[in-house]
Design a protein around this motif. Structure first.
Motif, PDB file in Angstrom:
ATOM      1  N   GLN A  28       0.780  -1.215   0.088  1.00  0.00           N
ATOM      2  CA  GLN A  28      -0.139   0.170   0.097  1.00  0.00           C
ATOM      3  C   GLN A  28       0.970   1.281  -0.051  1.00  0.00           C
ATOM      4  OE1 GLN A  28      -2.647  -0.249   3.063  1.00  0.00           O
ATOM      5  NE2 GLN A  28      -3.539  -2.175   2.462  1.00  0.00           N
ATOM      6  N   GLU A  36       1.758   1.935  -3.518  1.00  0.00           N
ATOM      7  CA  GLU A  36       0.630   2.481  -4.262  1.00  0.00           C
ATOM      8  C   GLU A  36       0.428   3.672  -3.818  1.00  0.00           C
ATOM      9  OE1 GLU A  36      -2.632   0.103  -2.995  1.00  0.00           O
ATOM     10  OE2 GLU A  36      -2.227  -1.733  -4.015  1.00  0.00           O
ATOM     11  N   ALA A  73       0.974   6.939  -6.501  1.00  0.00           N
ATOM     12  CA  ALA A  73       0.032   8.104  -6.591  1.00  0.00           C
ATOM     13  C   ALA A  73       0.464   9.497  -6.548  1.00  0.00           C
ATOM     14  CB  ALA A  73      -0.985   8.100  -5.570  1.00  0.00           C
ATOM     15  N   ARG A  79       6.001  -2.885  -8.483  1.00  0.00           N
ATOM     16  CA  ARG A  79       4.776  -1.950  -8.465  1.00  0.00           C
ATOM     17  C   ARG A  79       4.964  -0.271  -8.576  1.00  0.00           C
ATOM     18  NH1 ARG A  79       3.921  -6.441  -5.697  1.00  0.00           N
ATOM     19  NH2 ARG A  79       1.784  -7.315  -5.297  1.00  0.00           N
ATOM     20  N   VAL A 131       2.679  -3.056 -13.005  1.00  0.00           N
ATOM     21  CA  VAL A 131       2.111  -1.617 -13.067  1.00  0.00           C
ATOM     22  C   VAL A 131       1.104  -1.886 -14.477  1.00  0.00           C
ATOM     23  CG1 VAL A 131       2.355   0.840 -13.852  1.00  0.00           C
ATOM     24  CG2 VAL A 131       4.170  -0.148 -12.136  1.00  0.00           C
TER      25      VAL A 131
END
Length: 329
Positions: A218, A221, A225, A271, A321
């Protein structure tokens, strides 16, 4: 090479670093692409403190932090900045023979002072004839707009990078660290920095107490972002004379071993977008400061093993991704 993710197919990115045979976008590759030269950072110490040290937002500093273990300049008597640069260049030239240098304000919070003081310190280092860029490490709660305006003025004439401590997207972990700010503060700082010609680098820590594998993903992520230019990834490690050392010695926290960290790190990098520069993938500390884990002392062998493991798994940065959806006109 390609990898199915859900119902989509992600192709291996046709990046320069991929063509160079790399599996993630290493910092030295970025520097060669952008500057066509071998650039090294010269660490300088402006004598800054932090707002969670002096009582503005907290006391005691970050639970894991002893600046002497993170910054070479804090392990030496502090001298004027131009002398620090001369000393650093002499050491680097003798060992590596670089083509150019950035001045790196590393220890503590290097925007935590009056504008007049910041300008005086920054001016002194950028005036050095061998310095081609400016790198400033700071906290996201210490970059008011006038500070960013000042830093932007340097970015108009040389390379400038701001390094922000994200560390994690989980507030409970920030509270454990004694950071004294929330996650939203990071996103606000990044947004206000964007568009000023300043490269933005975020620091993250993997292996924080109580964080699961999913928690760490997370954070990946959240990092994506924020759309920053670069990342420094550290494994949580224990240095002496810190509150975390006391917790570690009491058995209250555990540290990832080498294989556990390898698993998390590769998954984290998978990621991240292939355009994000990876400036660091491990933490380290001098022998006389490091308490645990012992494996970080063998940084070179870890990096070699990381490259081999990427190849063995046939994976790379950005493999997981998802591509941006194509809009129909």
């Amino acid at each position: 090479m390609s990898q199915s993710v859900g119902e989509e197919v992600v192709e291996a990115p046709p990046r320069g670093w991929r063509e160079a045979g790399l599996r993630y976008y290493k910092y030295n590759q970025f520097l060669r692409e952008r500057f066509g030269a071998r650039i090294f950072r010269v660490t300088v110490d402006g004598g800054f403190t932090c707002p969670n040290v002096d009582g503005k937002v907290a006391l005691g500093g970050c639970v894991y932090c002893d600046n002497r273990s993170f910054s070479p300049t804090r392990r030496l008597p502090r001298v004027p900045l131009h002398q620090q640069i001369d000393r650093g260049i002499a050491m680097l030239e003798d060992r590596y023979g670089p083509d150019g240098y950035f001045a790196y304000f590393q220890a503590a919070t290097n925007t935590y002072a009056s504008l007049d003081k910041l300008k005086r310190l920054y001016d002194e280092v950028v005036a050095h004839p061998r310095i081609q860029g400016l790198v400033i490490g700071t906290r996201p709660d210490c970059v008011a707009d006038p500070v960013l305006d000042l830093i932007e003025s340097y970015a108009k004439r040389m390379y400038v990078s701001l390094e922000y401590g994200l560390q994690t997207v989980h507030q409970r972990s920030l509270d454990w660290m004694n950071r004294g700010h929330d996650v939203a503060c990071y996103y606000d700082a990044v947004e206000r920095t964007r568009g000023r010609g300043i490269d933005i680098c975020a620091h993250v820590i993997l292996g924080l107490p109580g964080e699961s594998f999913d928690d760490m993903m997370q954070t990946a992520e959240g990092l994506v972002a924020s759309n920053v230019d670069a990342v420094k990834i550290h494994n949580l490690h224990v240095v002496g004379d810190t509150p975390m050392e006391e917790q570690f010695q009491r058995g209250e926290i555990a540290i990832l071993d080498r294989s556990e960290y390898m698993e998390v790190l590769i998954a984290f990098l998978e990621r991240l977008p292939e355009t994000m520069v990876v400036q660091r993938v491990t933490g380290d500390a001098p022998d006389n400061y490091l308490v645990a884990p012992a494996w970080v002392e063998k940084k070179a062998s870890f990096l070699q093993e990381l490259d081999r493991e990427f190849q063995r798994r046939d994976t790379w940065q950005g493999k997981l991704v998802r591509p941006s959806p194509v809009r129909k006109s």
